[in-house]
Design a protein around this motif. Structure first.
Motif, PDB file in Angstrom:
ATOM      1  N   PHE A  36       0.854  -1.168   0.000  1.00  0.00           N
ATOM      2  CA  PHE A  36       0.000   0.000   0.000  1.00  0.00           C
ATOM      3  C   PHE A  36       0.896   1.226   0.000  1.00  0.00           C
ATOM      4  O   PHE A  36       2.078   1.136   0.315  1.00  0.00           O
ATOM      5  N   ARG A  37       0.331   2.380  -0.329  1.00  0.00           N
ATOM      6  CA  ARG A  37       1.133   3.597  -0.299  1.00  0.00           C
ATOM      7  C   ARG A  37       0.287   4.765   0.195  1.00  0.00           C
ATOM      8  O   ARG A  37      -0.930   4.763   0.077  1.00  0.00           O
ATOM      9  N   GLN A  38       0.989   5.730   0.745  1.00  0.00           N
ATOM     10  CA  GLN A  38       0.311   6.913   1.249  1.00  0.00           C
ATOM     11  C   GLN A  38       1.133   8.140   0.879  1.00  0.00           C
ATOM     12  O   GLN A  38       2.284   8.274   1.324  1.00  0.00           O
ATOM     13  N   GLU A  43      -5.025   9.599   1.660  1.00  0.00           N
ATOM     14  CA  GLU A  43      -5.256   8.363   2.397  1.00  0.00           C
ATOM     15  C   GLU A  43      -4.396   7.233   1.835  1.00  0.00           C
ATOM     16  O   GLU A  43      -3.969   7.275   0.681  1.00  0.00           O
ATOM     17  N   ARG A  44      -4.169   6.234   2.669  1.00  0.00           N
ATOM     18  CA  ARG A  44      -3.431   5.066   2.214  1.00  0.00           C
ATOM     19  C   ARG A  44      -4.236   4.364   1.123  1.00  0.00           C
ATOM     20  O   ARG A  44      -5.445   4.199   1.247  1.00  0.00           O
ATOM     21  N   GLU A  45      -3.544   3.932   0.074  1.00  0.00           N
ATOM     22  CA  GLU A  45      -4.231   3.263  -1.029  1.00  0.00           C
ATOM     23  C   GLU A  45      -3.534   1.963  -1.388  1.00  0.00           C
ATOM     24  O   GLU A  45      -2.321   1.808  -1.219  1.00  0.00           O
ATOM     25  N   TYR A  93       5.623   3.791   1.099  1.00  0.00           N
ATOM     26  CA  TYR A  93       5.102   2.480   0.748  1.00  0.00           C
ATOM     27  C   TYR A  93       5.169   1.557   1.964  1.00  0.00           C
ATOM     28  O   TYR A  93       6.211   1.478   2.626  1.00  0.00           O
ATOM     29  N   SER A 107      -7.535  -2.754   3.037  1.00  0.00           N
ATOM     30  CA  SER A 107      -6.488  -2.716   4.060  1.00  0.00           C
ATOM     31  C   SER A 107      -6.741  -3.688   5.199  1.00  0.00           C
ATOM     32  O   SER A 107      -6.259  -3.479   6.312  1.00  0.00           O
ATOM     33  N   TRP A 112       1.560  -5.140   9.730  1.00  0.00           N
ATOM     34  CA  TRP A 112       2.068  -4.062   8.901  1.00  0.00           C
ATOM     35  C   TRP A 112       3.527  -3.797   9.237  1.00  0.00           C
ATOM     36  O   TRP A 112       3.935  -3.884  10.395  1.00  0.00           O
ATOM     37  N   GLY A 115       7.021   2.084   6.907  1.00  0.00           N
ATOM     38  CA  GLY A 115       7.045   2.506   5.518  1.00  0.00           C
ATOM     39  C   GLY A 115       8.449   2.711   4.987  1.00  0.00           C
ATOM     40  O   GLY A 115       9.407   2.891   5.743  1.00  0.00           O
TER      41      GLY A 115
END
Length: 122
Positions: A36-38, A43-45, A93, A107, A112, A115
């Motif tokens: 995922f990335r922010q 927002e995180r996507e 990321y 999500s 997790w 990043g």
């Protein structure tokens, strides 16, 4: 389970980077993993996900054809090969892992990592 992501950096538009996500504390061969990335202020996507066996992959439309997710279960590691990078790919990321084997695009991940920052200059 601990996830350690690395491989971010500064790259010019059109360049490539490969991110790695190493897992410890659990054998991950039955666990889906995802990236995922922010971006700042967003927002995180979802970016990409891969099933526990590696047979099923999913990608966000924005990265299809440019990014490739893979995994090496012998090393308990997932990878994200990013090619043809664009400035809009600039983000932090994150890698995630699920207890289940299906690669979710949401999500709903159980673990997790921290990043790793990717910056793409124009």
């Amino acid at each position: 389970v601990q996830l350690q992501a690395c491989g971010g950096g500064l790259v010019q538009s059109g360049g490539s980077l490969r991110l790695s996500c190493a897992a410890s504390g659990r054998t991950m061969s039955t666990s889906a993993m995802g990236w995922f990335r922010q971006a700042p202020g967003k927002e995180r996507e979802f970016v990409a996900a891969i099933s526990g066996s590696g047979a099923i992959t999913r990608y966000a439309d924005s990265v299809k054809g440019r990014f490739t997710i893979s995994r090496d279960n012998a090393k308990n590691t997932a990878y994200l090969q990013m090619d043809s990078l664009k400035p809009e790919d600039t983000a932090e990321y994150f890698c995630g892992a699920r207890r289940g084997s299906q690669p979710y695009a949401t999500s709903d991940y159980d673990y997790w990592g921290q990043g790793t920052l990717v910056t793409v200059s124009s």
